[in-house]
Design an enzyme around this catalytic site. Structure first.
Site, PDB file in Angstrom:
ATOM      1  N   LYS A 181       0.829  -1.201   0.000  1.00  0.00           N
ATOM      2  CA  LYS A 181       0.000   0.000   0.000  1.00  0.00           C
ATOM      3  C   LYS A 181       0.868   1.258   0.000  1.00  0.00           C
ATOM      4  O   LYS A 181       0.338   2.370   0.059  1.00  0.00           O
ATOM      5  CB  LYS A 181      -0.924  -0.003   1.217  1.00  0.00           C
ATOM      6  N   SER A 182       2.192   1.109  -0.047  1.00  0.00           N
ATOM      7  CA  SER A 182       3.060   2.301  -0.027  1.00  0.00           C
ATOM      8  C   SER A 182       2.738   3.265  -1.167  1.00  0.00           C
ATOM      9  O   SER A 182       2.646   4.478  -0.933  1.00  0.00           O
ATOM     10  CB  SER A 182       4.542   1.890  -0.095  1.00  0.00           C
ATOM     11  N   THR A 221      11.690  -3.129   0.274  1.00  0.00           N
ATOM     12  CA  THR A 221      11.000  -4.099   1.144  1.00  0.00           C
ATOM     13  C   THR A 221      11.627  -5.478   0.980  1.00  0.00           C
ATOM     14  O   THR A 221      12.604  -5.647   0.227  1.00  0.00           O
ATOM     15  CB  THR A 221       9.473  -4.084   0.862  1.00  0.00           C
ATOM     16  N   LYS A 273      16.173  -5.797   1.903  1.00  0.00           N
ATOM     17  CA  LYS A 273      16.628  -4.773   2.849  1.00  0.00           C
ATOM     18  C   LYS A 273      18.100  -4.916   3.250  1.00  0.00           C
ATOM     19  O   LYS A 273      18.757  -3.928   3.558  1.00  0.00           O
ATOM     20  CB  LYS A 273      15.756  -4.786   4.101  1.00  0.00           C
ATOM     21  N   ASN A 278      15.645   0.594   4.341  1.00  0.00           N
ATOM     22  CA  ASN A 278      14.328   0.597   3.674  1.00  0.00           C
ATOM     23  C   ASN A 278      14.101   1.868   2.863  1.00  0.00           C
ATOM     24  O   ASN A 278      13.024   2.052   2.303  1.00  0.00           O
ATOM     25  CB  ASN A 278      13.174   0.364   4.670  1.00  0.00           C
ATOM     26  N   ASP A 283      12.134   2.254   9.337  1.00  0.00           N
ATOM     27  CA  ASP A 283      11.207   1.301   9.961  1.00  0.00           C
ATOM     28  C   ASP A 283      11.029   1.597  11.447  1.00  0.00           C
ATOM     29  O   ASP A 283       9.934   1.461  11.996  1.00  0.00           O
ATOM     30  CB  ASP A 283      11.704  -0.140   9.777  1.00  0.00           C
ATOM     31  N   GLY A 286      15.017  -7.795   9.092  1.00  0.00           N
ATOM     32  CA  GLY A 286      15.274  -6.352   9.175  1.00  0.00           C
ATOM     33  C   GLY A 286      14.267  -5.629  10.054  1.00  0.00           C
ATOM     34  O   GLY A 286      14.647  -4.763  10.860  1.00  0.00           O
TER      35      GLY A 286
HETATM   36  P1  NAP Z   1      12.759 -10.252   6.458  1.00  0.00           P
HETATM   37  O1  NAP Z   1      14.005  -9.473   6.651  1.00  0.00           O
HETATM   38  O2  NAP Z   1      12.601 -11.126   5.275  1.00  0.00           O
HETATM   39  O3  NAP Z   1      12.526 -11.099   7.812  1.00  0.00           O
HETATM   40  C1  NAP Z   1      11.447 -11.972   7.974  1.00  0.00           C
HETATM   41  C2  NAP Z   1      11.616 -12.749   9.266  1.00  0.00           C
HETATM   42  O4  NAP Z   1      10.491 -13.621   9.402  1.00  0.00           O
HETATM   43  C3  NAP Z   1      12.851 -13.638   9.284  1.00  0.00           C
HETATM   44  O5  NAP Z   1      13.353 -13.721  10.593  1.00  0.00           O
HETATM   45  C4  NAP Z   1      12.292 -14.989   8.851  1.00  0.00           C
HETATM   46  O6  NAP Z   1      12.998 -16.101   9.316  1.00  0.00           O
HETATM   47  C5  NAP Z   1      10.950 -14.959   9.541  1.00  0.00           C
HETATM   48  N1  NAP Z   1      10.050 -15.902   8.892  1.00  0.00           N
HETATM   49  C6  NAP Z   1       9.671 -15.916   7.599  1.00  0.00           C
HETATM   50  N2  NAP Z   1       8.835 -16.943   7.368  1.00  0.00           N
HETATM   51  C7  NAP Z   1       8.712 -17.588   8.559  1.00  0.00           C
HETATM   52  C8  NAP Z   1       8.002 -18.744   8.969  1.00  0.00           C
HETATM   53  N3  NAP Z   1       7.255 -19.438   8.109  1.00  0.00           N
HETATM   54  N4  NAP Z   1       8.114 -19.140  10.258  1.00  0.00           N
HETATM   55  C9  NAP Z   1       8.876 -18.447  11.125  1.00  0.00           C
HETATM   56  N5  NAP Z   1       9.580 -17.345  10.806  1.00  0.00           N
HETATM   57  C10 NAP Z   1       9.496 -16.931   9.519  1.00  0.00           C
HETATM   58  O7  NAP Z   1      11.503  -9.269   6.400  1.00  0.00           O
HETATM   59  P2  NAP Z   1      11.293  -7.922   7.248  1.00  0.00           P
HETATM   60  O8  NAP Z   1      11.645  -6.752   6.447  1.00  0.00           O
HETATM   61  O9  NAP Z   1      11.907  -8.108   8.590  1.00  0.00           O
HETATM   62  O10 NAP Z   1       9.701  -7.905   7.343  1.00  0.00           O
HETATM   63  C11 NAP Z   1       9.016  -8.883   8.087  1.00  0.00           C
HETATM   64  C12 NAP Z   1       7.524  -8.687   7.893  1.00  0.00           C
HETATM   65  O11 NAP Z   1       7.152  -7.464   8.546  1.00  0.00           O
HETATM   66  C13 NAP Z   1       7.130  -8.480   6.413  1.00  0.00           C
HETATM   67  O12 NAP Z   1       6.724  -9.659   5.835  1.00  0.00           O
HETATM   68  C14 NAP Z   1       5.972  -7.515   6.497  1.00  0.00           C
HETATM   69  O13 NAP Z   1       4.798  -8.258   6.611  1.00  0.00           O
HETATM   70  C15 NAP Z   1       6.193  -6.792   7.785  1.00  0.00           C
HETATM   71  N6  NAP Z   1       6.613  -5.392   7.625  1.00  0.00           N
HETATM   72  C16 NAP Z   1       5.655  -4.456   7.755  1.00  0.00           C
HETATM   73  C17 NAP Z   1       5.985  -3.132   7.687  1.00  0.00           C
HETATM   74  C18 NAP Z   1       4.909  -2.102   7.898  1.00  0.00           C
HETATM   75  O14 NAP Z   1       5.169  -0.926   7.641  1.00  0.00           O
HETATM   76  N7  NAP Z   1       3.752  -2.474   8.401  1.00  0.00           N
HETATM   77  C19 NAP Z   1       7.310  -2.730   7.449  1.00  0.00           C
HETATM   78  C20 NAP Z   1       8.280  -3.717   7.309  1.00  0.00           C
HETATM   79  C21 NAP Z   1       7.918  -5.043   7.399  1.00  0.00           C
HETATM   80  P3  NAP Z   1      14.425 -16.533   8.699  1.00  0.00           P
HETATM   81  O15 NAP Z   1      15.337 -15.472   9.197  1.00  0.00           O
HETATM   82  O16 NAP Z   1      14.669 -17.861   9.269  1.00  0.00           O
HETATM   83  O17 NAP Z   1      14.230 -16.530   7.203  1.00  0.00           O
END
Ligand code: NAP
Length: 276
Positions: free
Chosen positions: A16-17, A63, A67, A88, A103, A128
């Site tokens: 939605k960004s 995203t 990241k 980000n 973030d 991240g």
């Molecule tokens: P990321 O760097 O890809 O990290 C995702 C994390 O979730 C990693 O630790 C990953 O584990 C874990 N994970 C993924 N699938 C999993 C599963 N099936 N079971 C357990 N752990 C799992 O992504 P990110 O940037 O941190 O973002 C994470 C989520 O936050 C995004 O998908 C998004 O929905 C949300 N987000 C929202 C906003 C917002 O503004 N609302 C902003 C940023 C992010 P591994 O390390 O083992 O792969």
């Protein structure tokens, strides 16, 4: 072309960004644009080369899963990007690529320091967004963080961002005991998105949180996740991912377009975003 920015990642279709930036551009009458572009890790070098040749390109938001992957393509990193080891926001500063991370600013809008200070928080995830959350929990003086992740190595990396200044207990994602008595839960994993449902036992464990605990789900597609539904059912304070999304978009918009977004119209923006 007018000045423009965009979101890069893979996938980006759900995001939605663009809706947020386009709402603000229109509200302020700015002749500009904000799009989305699917970029894979292997395509980052050619993406940046192409964009740097375009003087109208102001930069991009980044995203998952890029990241951390973008770090090696940038000329400079802000203190905040260095502090969380992820980017980000990339700005085009006269042909130099400057990486930043907003973030934490978004997380601070969703769970302000007064919700966190002195509290025991359960943080799910070790990517991240979890690193940014850890920094916010540290700066907001949380009493303790229980960090649940599927990779011990990545969890240790995230814990290191707190620099030993915050008691952190690393637990496997399957340790439901970590929910017991926690004052707040932060989901920083994609679990809950359509392609990655959150396991039922994690959702049910919300009932074990302390009375009045908050549950903040970073996932915003769908907006009302099963986790948040269960939080409301259990009498907890449910916070969805939109406030974080808007909170991180605010400084990004200022960086791209040089104007402060009209935050007095947040309620109208939220109604628009909920409709999409
Ligand atoms: P990321 O760097 O890809 O990290 C995702 C994390 O979730 C990693 O630790 C990953 O584990 C874990 N994970 C993924 N699938 C999993 C599963 N099936 N079971 C357990 N752990 C799992 O992504 P990110 O940037 O941190 O973002 C994470 C989520 O936050 C995004 O998908 C998004 O929905 C949300 N987000 C929202 C906003 C917002 O503004 N609302 C902003 C940023 C992010 P591994 O390390 O083992 O792969």
């Amino acid at each position: 072309m007018p000045p423009y920015a965009e979101l890069i990642g893979d996938p980006v279709a759900h995001s939605k960004s663009p809706d947020i930036h386009l709402f603000w551009l229109e509200a302020l009458g700015i002749h500009g644009d904000y799009g989305r572009r699917r970029v894979e890790k292997g395509g980052l070098a050619s993406y940046f080369a192409e964009r740097l040749a375009d003087p109208d390109w102001q930069g991009c938001n980044v995203t998952a899963p890029l990241k951390e992957a973008v770090l090696g393509h940038l000329d400079t990193l802000s203190a905040e990007a260095l502090a969380v080891g992820a980017v980000n926001l990339v700005r085009n500063m006269s042909g130099k690529l400057v990486g930043d991370n907003k973030d934490r600013a978004g997380i601070a809008e969703a769970i302000p320091p007064e919700l966190v200070e002195g509290k025991s928080i359960l943080l799910l995830g070790a990517g991240g967004a979890a690193s940014a959350a850890m920094l916010h929990l540290l700066r907001s003086r949380a009493a303790e963080v229980r960090l649940a992740a599927r990779s011990l190595e990545k969890a240790q990396k995230v814990a290191a961002y707190a620099g030993g200044a915050l008691p952190i207990r690393i637990v496997p994602m399957t340790d439901l005991g970590a929910f017991a008595g926690a004052d707040g839960l932060v989901n920083a994993t994609p679990l809950g998105m359509a392609h990655a449902p959150m396991p039922a036992e994690l959702i049910q464990a919300v009932a074990r949180l302390a009375p009045g605990a908050f549950v903040f789900d970073m996932v915003y597609a769908p907006l009302e996740t099963h986790l948040l539904k269960e939080a409301r059912r259990s009498g907890h304070f449910a916070i969805d991912g939109l406030s974080m999304l808007v909170g991180q978009a605010d400084p990004s918009f200022q960086a791209f377009f040089g104007r402060t977004p009209p935050r007095s119209r947040d309620a109208e923006l939220r109604r628009e975003l909920e409709r999409r």
